[in-house]
Design an enzyme around this catalytic site. Structure first.
Site, PDB file in Angstrom:
ATOM      1  N   ALA A   1       0.821  -1.205   0.000  1.00 48.67           N
ATOM      2  CA  ALA A   1       0.000   0.000   0.000  1.00 48.67           C
ATOM      3  C   ALA A   1       0.861   1.265   0.000  1.00 48.67           C
ATOM      4  O   ALA A   1       0.324   2.366   0.141  1.00 48.67           O
ATOM      5  CB  ALA A   1      -0.920  -0.006   1.210  1.00 48.67           C
TER       6      ALA A   1
ATOM      7  N   ASN B   1       1.367  -2.292   8.338  1.00 46.32           N
ATOM      8  CA  ASN B   1       2.414  -3.083   7.678  1.00 46.32           C
ATOM      9  C   ASN B   1       3.284  -2.198   6.808  1.00 46.32           C
ATOM     10  O   ASN B   1       4.474  -2.442   6.645  1.00 46.32           O
ATOM     11  CB  ASN B   1       1.765  -4.165   6.817  1.00 46.32           C
ATOM     12  CG  ASN B   1       1.049  -5.182   7.671  1.00 46.32           C
ATOM     13  OD1 ASN B   1       1.668  -5.933   8.392  1.00 46.32           O
ATOM     14  ND2 ASN B   1      -0.267  -5.171   7.611  1.00 46.32           N
TER      15      ASN B   1
ATOM     16  N   HIS C   1      -0.633   8.084   3.321  1.00 44.78           N
ATOM     17  CA  HIS C   1       0.699   7.906   3.905  1.00 44.78           C
ATOM     18  C   HIS C   1       1.632   8.963   3.314  1.00 44.78           C
ATOM     19  O   HIS C   1       1.749   9.069   2.084  1.00 44.78           O
ATOM     20  CB  HIS C   1       1.264   6.524   3.566  1.00 44.78           C
ATOM     21  CG  HIS C   1       0.385   5.382   3.978  1.00 44.78           C
ATOM     22  ND1 HIS C   1       0.115   5.080   5.286  1.00 44.78           N
ATOM     23  CD2 HIS C   1      -0.271   4.445   3.243  1.00 44.78           C
ATOM     24  CE1 HIS C   1      -0.674   4.006   5.347  1.00 44.78           C
ATOM     25  NE2 HIS C   1      -0.922   3.617   4.112  1.00 44.78           N
TER      26      HIS C   1
HETATM   27  N1  LIG Z   1       2.062  -4.715   3.270  1.00 44.10           N
HETATM   28  C1  LIG Z   1       1.046  -3.922   2.945  1.00 44.10           C
HETATM   29  O1  LIG Z   1       1.206  -2.905   2.282  1.00 44.10           O
HETATM   30  C2  LIG Z   1      -0.310  -4.293   3.394  1.00 44.10           C
HETATM   31  C3  LIG Z   1      -0.521  -5.433   4.125  1.00 44.10           C
HETATM   32  N2  LIG Z   1      -1.776  -5.806   4.517  1.00 44.10           N
HETATM   33  C4  LIG Z   1      -1.909  -7.041   5.273  1.00 44.10           C
HETATM   34  O2  LIG Z   1      -2.168  -8.101   4.355  1.00 44.10           O
HETATM   35  C5  LIG Z   1      -2.904  -9.131   5.003  1.00 44.10           C
HETATM   36  C6  LIG Z   1      -4.138  -9.466   4.165  1.00 44.10           C
HETATM   37  O3  LIG Z   1      -4.961  -8.296   4.065  1.00 44.10           O
HETATM   38  P1  LIG Z   1      -6.460  -8.387   3.571  1.00 44.10           P
HETATM   39  O4  LIG Z   1      -6.559  -9.240   2.368  1.00 44.10           O
HETATM   40  O5  LIG Z   1      -6.991  -7.018   3.531  1.00 44.10           O
HETATM   41  O6  LIG Z   1      -7.127  -9.143   4.818  1.00 44.10           O
HETATM   42  P2  LIG Z   1      -8.592  -9.750   4.905  1.00 44.10           P
HETATM   43  O7  LIG Z   1      -8.980  -9.680   6.337  1.00 44.10           O
HETATM   44  O8  LIG Z   1      -9.473  -9.156   3.876  1.00 44.10           O
HETATM   45  O9  LIG Z   1      -8.335 -11.261   4.506  1.00 44.10           O
HETATM   46  C7  LIG Z   1      -7.609 -12.174   5.294  1.00 44.10           C
HETATM   47  C8  LIG Z   1      -7.970 -13.549   4.831  1.00 44.10           C
HETATM   48  O10 LIG Z   1      -7.274 -14.538   5.590  1.00 44.10           O
HETATM   49  C9  LIG Z   1      -8.173 -15.588   5.826  1.00 44.10           C
HETATM   50  N3  LIG Z   1      -7.821 -16.443   6.944  1.00 44.10           N
HETATM   51  C10 LIG Z   1      -8.145 -16.300   8.249  1.00 44.10           C
HETATM   52  N4  LIG Z   1      -7.711 -17.353   8.953  1.00 44.10           N
HETATM   53  C11 LIG Z   1      -7.112 -18.191   8.066  1.00 44.10           C
HETATM   54  C12 LIG Z   1      -6.500 -19.465   8.187  1.00 44.10           C
HETATM   55  N5  LIG Z   1      -6.397 -20.104   9.355  1.00 44.10           N
HETATM   56  N6  LIG Z   1      -5.984 -20.042   7.071  1.00 44.10           N
HETATM   57  C13 LIG Z   1      -6.065 -19.432   5.866  1.00 44.10           C
HETATM   58  N7  LIG Z   1      -6.656 -18.230   5.696  1.00 44.10           N
HETATM   59  C14 LIG Z   1      -7.179 -17.623   6.789  1.00 44.10           C
HETATM   60  C15 LIG Z   1      -9.485 -14.891   6.069  1.00 44.10           C
HETATM   61  O11 LIG Z   1     -10.559 -15.765   5.915  1.00 44.10           O
HETATM   62  P3  LIG Z   1     -12.032 -15.315   6.466  1.00 44.10           P
HETATM   63  O12 LIG Z   1     -12.480 -14.218   5.582  1.00 44.10           O
HETATM   64  O13 LIG Z   1     -12.803 -16.564   6.279  1.00 44.10           O
HETATM   65  O14 LIG Z   1     -11.834 -14.911   7.892  1.00 44.10           O
HETATM   66  C16 LIG Z   1      -9.456 -13.825   4.999  1.00 44.10           C
HETATM   67  O15 LIG Z   1      -9.958 -14.307   3.789  1.00 44.10           O
HETATM   68  C17 LIG Z   1      -3.231  -8.592   6.400  1.00 44.10           C
HETATM   69  O16 LIG Z   1      -2.288  -9.063   7.344  1.00 44.10           O
HETATM   70  C18 LIG Z   1      -3.069  -7.088   6.247  1.00 44.10           C
HETATM   71  O17 LIG Z   1      -2.761  -6.444   7.469  1.00 44.10           O
HETATM   72  C19 LIG Z   1      -2.867  -5.068   4.133  1.00 44.10           C
HETATM   73  C20 LIG Z   1      -2.705  -3.907   3.436  1.00 44.10           C
HETATM   74  C21 LIG Z   1      -1.416  -3.400   3.045  1.00 44.10           C
HETATM   75  O1  LIG Z   2      -0.538  -0.450   6.164  1.00 49.18           O
HETATM   76  C1  LIG Z   2      -1.416  -1.262   5.876  1.00 49.18           C
HETATM   77  O2  LIG Z   2      -1.376  -2.443   6.213  1.00 49.18           O
HETATM   78  C2  LIG Z   2      -2.568  -0.843   5.069  1.00 49.18           C
HETATM   79  C3  LIG Z   2      -2.621   0.576   4.752  1.00 49.18           C
HETATM   80  O3  LIG Z   2      -2.189   1.435   5.491  1.00 49.18           O
HETATM   81  C4  LIG Z   2      -3.234   0.947   3.510  1.00 49.18           C
HETATM   82  O4  LIG Z   2      -3.781   0.054   2.837  1.00 49.18           O
HETATM   83  O5  LIG Z   2      -3.161   2.114   3.154  1.00 49.18           O
END
Ligand SMILES: NC(=O)C1=CN([C@@H]2O[C@H](COP(=O)(O)OP(=O)(O)OC[C@H]3O[C@@H](n4cnc5c(N)ncnc54)[C@H](OP(=O)(O)O)[C@@H]3O)[C@@H](O)[C@H]2O)C=CC1
Ligand SMILES: O=C([O-])CC(=O)C(=O)O
EC number: 1.4.1.21
Length: 268
Positions: A122, A190, A220
Site C-alpha cells: 500500500a 504493515n 501515507h
Molecule cells: N504490506 C502492505 O502494504 C499491506 C498489508 N496488509 C496485510 O495483508 C494481510 C491481508 O490483508 P487483507 O486481504 O486485507 O485481509 P482480509 O482480512 O481481507 O483477509 C484475510 C484472509 O485470511 C483468511 N484467513 C483467516 N484465517 C485463516 C486461516 N487459518 N488459514 C487461511 N486463511 C485464513 C481470512 O478468511 P475469512 O475471511 O474466512 O476470515 C481472509 O480471507 C493482512 O495481514 C493485512 O494487514 C494489508 C494492506 C497493506
Molecule cells: O498499512 C497497511 O497495512 C494498510 C494501509 O495502510 C493501507 O492500505 O493504506
C-alpha cells in the site's frame, strides 16, 4: 523457475488482497500459474473459486507450489512461510509487521536458500529508499492518516482507552516507531514496517498515526533525508472491501509476480 515452466503460486488467505491476486492469476499472469489456495473456511473458499483449484490448510500448500503469497491475518505468517522457506522456496509477505516478531523466518531463508519478498504494497517509493540506503540515510519520517473505520479495533487504541468512533476532528493516536506500531496496530501499519525494513530499521524510523473523520482514503506521507537525496512522497489509497487495506495493495502483489518472470524488469 525453469525456462518454460511457470512459477506455481499458492495464495494463503482469500480476503481483499488474496482474492484479487487469485483473480489476476486466473485471468493470466505470464510466467505464473495458480497452484493452490488456503482460507479459514475451506468449503466456503471452494465455492468462491472460478475453478477446482486445490484448497488446503496453510501447512499443506508447500508441496504444490514454488512460492506462496501470504495474504492472511498476521498471526499466521510463521505457519504459512516456514514450510516454503524450509524447502528453499519463496514467500511474498503482506503481513510485514509480523516479520519483526518472527526473525527466525529470515534466518531460515538464509540457511535454506529461500527468499522473503515484501512488496511495496500500500506504500510508495521503496525503490528510492532502497537506493538511498546504499548510502547513508539520516532520517525517515512517516505520517499515516486514516479514516476512523481504517483504524477501529486496533489493540493499541483499546489498551490505551483511545476513543475514535465519534471524533469531530483529526486526532493523533500514536507517535513512535514501526516496531511499536506492529504490535499496537497489527492489521493497519504493515506499510510502516516495510518502509523501515528497506530504510533505517524499525527502531529509528519515526511514525505518527492520525485518525481523521474527514478522510475517505488511507494517506501515507514520507520524508527521507539522506546523503544522496532528500525526498518526500505521499499516497492516498482508496480502501478495498476491507477498509483497513488499500486497493493498490493487491495490485502491488500482482505487479511483483509479473516482474518475477519478466524479460524486462524496471525499478529496483
Ligand atoms: N504490506 C502492505 O502494504 C499491506 C498489508 N496488509 C496485510 O495483508 C494481510 C491481508 O490483508 P487483507 O486481504 O486485507 O485481509 P482480509 O482480512 O481481507 O483477509 C484475510 C484472509 O485470511 C483468511 N484467513 C483467516 N484465517 C485463516 C486461516 N487459518 N488459514 C487461511 N486463511 C485464513 C481470512 O478468511 P475469512 O475471511 O474466512 O476470515 C481472509 O480471507 C493482512 O495481514 C493485512 O494487514 C494489508 C494492506 C497493506
Ligand atoms: O498499512 C497497511 O497495512 C494498510 C494501509 O495502510 C493501507 O492500505 O493504506
Amino acid at each position: 523457475m525453469g525456462k518454460g515452466s511457470p512459477l506455481r503460486v499458492a495464495v494463503a488467505g482469500l480476503g481483499a488482497v488474496g482474492m484479487a491476486v487469485v483473480r489476476a492469476l486466473e485471468a493470466g499472469l505470464p510466467g505464473c500459474e495458480l497452484a493452490a489456495v488456503s482460507a479459514r473456511d475451506l468449503g466456503a473458499a471452494r465455492a468462491r473459486l472460478p475453478r477446482a483449484v486445490p484448497v488446503l490448510p496453510v501447512e499443506e500448500l508447500e508441496p504444490l507450489a514454488d512460492l506462496v503469497v501470504e495474504a492472511a491475518p498476521a498471526a499466521l505468517l510463521p505457519a504459512i512461510a516456514a514450510p516454503f522457506l524450509s524447502a528453499g522456496k519463496g514467500v511474498v509477505v503482506l503481513s510485514a509487521g509480523a516479520l519483526l516478531r518472527n526473525d527466525h523466518l529470515i534466518a531460515l531463508a538464509r540457511e535454506r536458500g529461500g527468499q522473503i519478498t515484501v512488496p511495496t504494497g500500500a506504500l510508495i517509493g521503496l525503490d528510492a529508499v532502497a537506493a538511498a540506503a546504499e548510502g547513508v540515510i539520516h532520517s525517515v519520517r512517516m505520517v499515516t492518516r486514516k479514516p476512523v473505520r481504517g483504524l477501529a479495533g486496533a489493540p493499541y487504541l483499546i489498551e490505551n482507552g483511545i476513543e475514535i468512533e465519534g471524533i469531530g476532528e483529526p486526532l493523533r493516536v500514536f507517535k513512535g516507531t514501526p516496531r511499536e506500531a506492529a504490535v499496537g496496530f497489527p492489521a493497519n501499519l504493515n506499510v510502516a514496517v516495510a518502509l523501515s525494513l528497506v530504510g533505517i530499521g524499525p527502531d529509528r524510523t519515526e511514525l505518527e498515526i492520525w485518525a481523521d473523520p474527514a478522510l475517505a482514503r488511507n494517506v501515507h506521507s514520507i520524508a527521507v533525508e539522506s546523503d544522496s537525496a532528500n525526498f518526500t512522497m505521499s499516497i492516498e489509497n482508496l480502501p478495498s472491501e476491507n477498509p483497513k487495506t488499500g486497493r493498490i495493495t493487491a495490485l502491488s502483489v500482482i505487479a511483483c509476480l509479473r516482474k518475477m518472470g519478466a524479460p524486462l524488469r524496471v525499478g529496483t
